[in-house]
Design an enzyme around this catalytic site. Structure first.
Site, PDB file in Angstrom:
ATOM      1  N   ASP A   1      17.184 -89.152  -2.539  1.00 50.57           N
ATOM      2  CA  ASP A   1      16.876 -90.219  -1.724  1.00 50.57           C
ATOM      3  C   ASP A   1      16.349 -91.681  -2.238  1.00 50.57           C
ATOM      4  O   ASP A   1      16.242 -91.620  -3.467  1.00 50.57           O
ATOM      5  CB  ASP A   1      15.941 -89.814  -0.461  1.00 50.57           C
ATOM      6  CG  ASP A   1      16.575 -90.594   0.759  1.00 50.57           C
ATOM      7  OD1 ASP A   1      16.735 -91.792   1.060  1.00 50.57           O
ATOM      8  OD2 ASP A   1      16.592 -89.639   1.889  1.00 50.57           O
TER       9      ASP A   1
ATOM     10  N   ASP B   1      12.661 -76.853  -7.824  1.00 49.47           N
ATOM     11  CA  ASP B   1      14.107 -77.359  -7.864  1.00 49.47           C
ATOM     12  C   ASP B   1      14.485 -78.319  -6.565  1.00 49.47           C
ATOM     13  O   ASP B   1      15.338 -77.725  -5.835  1.00 49.47           O
ATOM     14  CB  ASP B   1      14.875 -76.262  -8.028  1.00 49.47           C
ATOM     15  CG  ASP B   1      16.404 -76.575  -8.395  1.00 49.47           C
ATOM     16  OD1 ASP B   1      16.660 -77.649  -8.710  1.00 49.47           O
ATOM     17  OD2 ASP B   1      17.262 -75.616  -8.646  1.00 49.47           O
TER      18      ASP B   1
ATOM     19  N   LYS C   1      15.663 -81.073  -5.923  1.00 45.35           N
ATOM     20  CA  LYS C   1      16.985 -81.842  -5.952  1.00 45.35           C
ATOM     21  C   LYS C   1      16.497 -83.260  -4.904  1.00 45.35           C
ATOM     22  O   LYS C   1      17.595 -83.422  -4.339  1.00 45.35           O
ATOM     23  CB  LYS C   1      18.087 -80.935  -5.624  1.00 45.35           C
ATOM     24  CG  LYS C   1      18.387 -80.014  -6.639  1.00 45.35           C
ATOM     25  CD  LYS C   1      19.766 -79.333  -6.224  1.00 45.35           C
ATOM     26  CE  LYS C   1      20.087 -78.278  -7.233  1.00 45.35           C
ATOM     27  NZ  LYS C   1      19.140 -77.248  -7.280  1.00 45.35           N
TER      28      LYS C   1
HETATM   29  N1  5IU Z   1      21.793 -74.745  -9.872  1.00 48.31           N
HETATM   30  C1  5IU Z   1      22.858 -74.027 -10.019  1.00 48.31           C
HETATM   31  N2  5IU Z   1      23.783 -75.020 -10.339  1.00 48.31           N
HETATM   32  C2  5IU Z   1      23.469 -76.376 -10.597  1.00 48.31           C
HETATM   33  C3  5IU Z   1      22.214 -76.544 -10.145  1.00 48.31           C
HETATM   34  C4  5IU Z   1      21.357 -75.768  -9.836  1.00 48.31           C
HETATM   35  O1  5IU Z   1      23.273 -72.679 -10.056  1.00 48.31           O
HETATM   36  O2  5IU Z   1      24.266 -77.003 -11.189  1.00 48.31           O
HETATM   37  I1  5IU Z   1      21.873 -78.797 -10.410  1.00 48.31           I
HETATM   38  C5  5IU Z   1      20.402 -73.716  -9.347  1.00 48.31           C
HETATM   39  C6  5IU Z   1      20.924 -72.642  -8.176  1.00 48.31           C
HETATM   40  C7  5IU Z   1      20.125 -71.627  -8.224  1.00 48.31           C
HETATM   41  C8  5IU Z   1      20.009 -71.447  -9.720  1.00 48.31           C
HETATM   42  O3  5IU Z   1      18.865 -71.897  -7.862  1.00 48.31           O
HETATM   43  O4  5IU Z   1      20.262 -72.764 -10.408  1.00 48.31           O
HETATM   44  C9  5IU Z   1      21.178 -70.590 -10.137  1.00 48.31           C
HETATM   45  O5  5IU Z   1      21.116 -69.139  -9.744  1.00 48.31           O
HETATM   46  P1  5IU Z   1      22.159 -68.029 -10.063  1.00 48.31           P
HETATM   47  O6  5IU Z   1      21.752 -67.882 -11.435  1.00 48.31           O
HETATM   48  O7  5IU Z   1      21.506 -66.943  -9.068  1.00 48.31           O
HETATM   49  O8  5IU Z   1      23.430 -68.418  -9.636  1.00 48.31           O
END
Ligand code: 5IU
Length: 449
Positions: free
Chosen positions: A296, A291, A293
């Protein structure tokens, strides 16, 4: 009478009503399409229309005029100019602009506002507008509408005590255009039949995973794992040591289709960790989803993807990327499945409707993209991934907002839910993974019916 017919024929020339086959917003197939916005292209017609509308409300009490955005804005303005009654402006956007007033202009509590609308269908959006105007301390008793589509809107408003003045009904419009040979007998019969027996909006059915037309090999692999394991679950392993990560992978591996990683939060990252993860992933059949993200320009993303400490390109099956830098920036992610982030789950995210529309466009046109992250239903050609899922919490103190598995599968038609703390912070990660897997898969199956 003649004047109204004249007006209608001229307006027809401008293209305010078209005949053919049109798919309406509701999904209904309609034999005609009405759009009164072209009227503004003829100042003379707009003036005539405004005079006609003012005549209709001669006896109505009003101190202010308000056109419902956007089509009726020029109509309201023209009526204000012709009558000398001041105009107020209602904002259309009402979310995310918290500090701005909903209604602009000079007005006082208790003043009566005449609402102007182009077309009334079900009346629902007019009722919402009335509510917003009344919330500002204004009174609404009368509404004036150019065209009534005769789908129950007028009665809905009358039942609530509002007087609705309409210039034309759709049946009248059809009759007049037929009488003046703008519409053939056959088309007229077809339209009348449609108006007398309005079809119900089609149920938006979701496409089952096996029916999804996904070209990307990683997308196909995900679907294969999901069907085989009866799981739509991706666990987000936001832990900070190699040992925790490996333990989690062992515990949840049988129940997930992918393990989502943030390798840059791991204190003791090494390629030995990656090798071990790969062995578990192979044995338990899940993908490694970094993940990262990326956000750039293509060149920098390519370096971040292939070089540095993590060498993501060497081992990841999937990565996340923001489409913010445009289509070409995503071309650098070769041999992985890209999940494009078009909408985030957190409170106050800047991914508004406008951004989402443009981001989806980029995603759909990029061959490396197999799906998107969003909190809403998207096009069937993309796989939908939804984070922000938790069975026992509504959110955290840092802006995260949670939905239930039930909601993301049924309301958003998501394909894969992403669960972090709900699993890795629980006392027994394996049991929690099973609980989420079951809840998710059942909600998915129910959403197919
Ligand atoms: N994550 C989010 N929301 C988003 C995005 C990514 O929660 O909009 I794009 C990621 C962040 C974390 C996981 O790594 O998903 C969610 O974790 P929790 O279930 O602990 O909140």
């Amino acid at each position: 009478m003649q004047q109204r017919e004249d007006f209608l024929l001229k307006a027809y020339e401008l293209g305010i009503i078209k005949f053919g086959n049109f798919t309406l917003k509701s999904g209904i197939e309609s034999p005609f399409y009405v759009d009164l916005r072209p009227l503004s292209s003829s100042p003379q017609l707009l003036k005539t229309l405004s005079n006609n509308l003012l005549e209709l409300v001669e006896d109505a009490p009003f101190d202010l005029i308000c056109g419902v955005p956007y089509a009726a804005l020029p109509m309201g303005t023209t009526m204000s100019l012709a009558s000398g009654v001041p105009l107020i402006i209602k904002r259309k956007e009402n979310k995310g602009y918290g500090t701005k007033r909903m209604v602009e202009g000079v007005y006082e509590d208790g003043q009566n506002c005449l609402l102007v609308e182009d077309v009334i269908t079900s009346g629902q959006s007019l009722l919402e507008t009335i509510e917003e105007i009344e919330r500002e301390g204004l009174k609404v008793t009368d509404l004036v509408v150019v065209l009534d589509r005769e789908q129950g809107g007028i009665n809905k408003l009358r039942d609530k005590g509002y007087r609705v003045h309409t210039l034309f009904t759709i049946n009248e419009v059809i009759d007049i255009l037929h009488r003046y040979h703008r519409l053939s007998d056959g088309d007229m019969a077809r339209i009348k039949n449609f108006l007398n027996n309005p079809p119900a909006p089609p149920q938006m059915k979701r496409i089952p995973l096996e029916g999804k037309k996904i070209q990307h090999p990683i997308g196909k692999k995900l679907i294969e794992f999901a069907l085989k394991k009866k799981s739509n679950l991706i666990a987000s392993a936001d832990v900070i040591t190699s040992s925790e990560l490996l333990k989690l992978a062992e515990e949840v591996g049988d129940h997930v289709v992918a393990l989502k990683l943030h390798t840059d939060i791991i204190k003791d990252f090494s390629f030995d960790l990656i090798d071990k993860l790969k062995v578990i992933a192979k044995e338990k059949e899940f993908l490694l989803f970094e993940d990262r993200k990326f956000a750039d320009i293509g060149n920098t993303q390519e370096l971040q993807f292939k070089e540095g400490v993590y060498k993501i390109a060497d081992w990841a099956d999937m990565v996340t990327a923001h489409p913010i830098a445009g289509e070409e920036s995503l071309q650098v992610f070769e041999h992985v499945g890209v999940v494009a982030i078009v909408e985030m789950s957190s409170k106050g995210t800047l991914t508004d409707d406008y951004y989402i529309t443009k981001a989806l466009n980029v995603a759909e046109n990029s061959s490396n993209v197999l799906g998107v992250v969003a909190q809403r239903q998207v096009a069937d050609e993309l796989l939908l991934f939804t984070p922000g899922v938790n069975l026992s919490s509504k959110g955290d103190t840092k802006g995260q907002q949670y939905n239930t598995p039930e909601r993301v599968f049924k309301a958003y038609h998501t394909d894969f839910m992403i669960v972090g703390r709900g699993i890795y912070q629980s006392v027994n990660a394996k049991e929690s993974a099973i609980e989420y897997q079951t809840a998710g898969w059942n909600a998915y199956l129910e959403s197919l019916n």
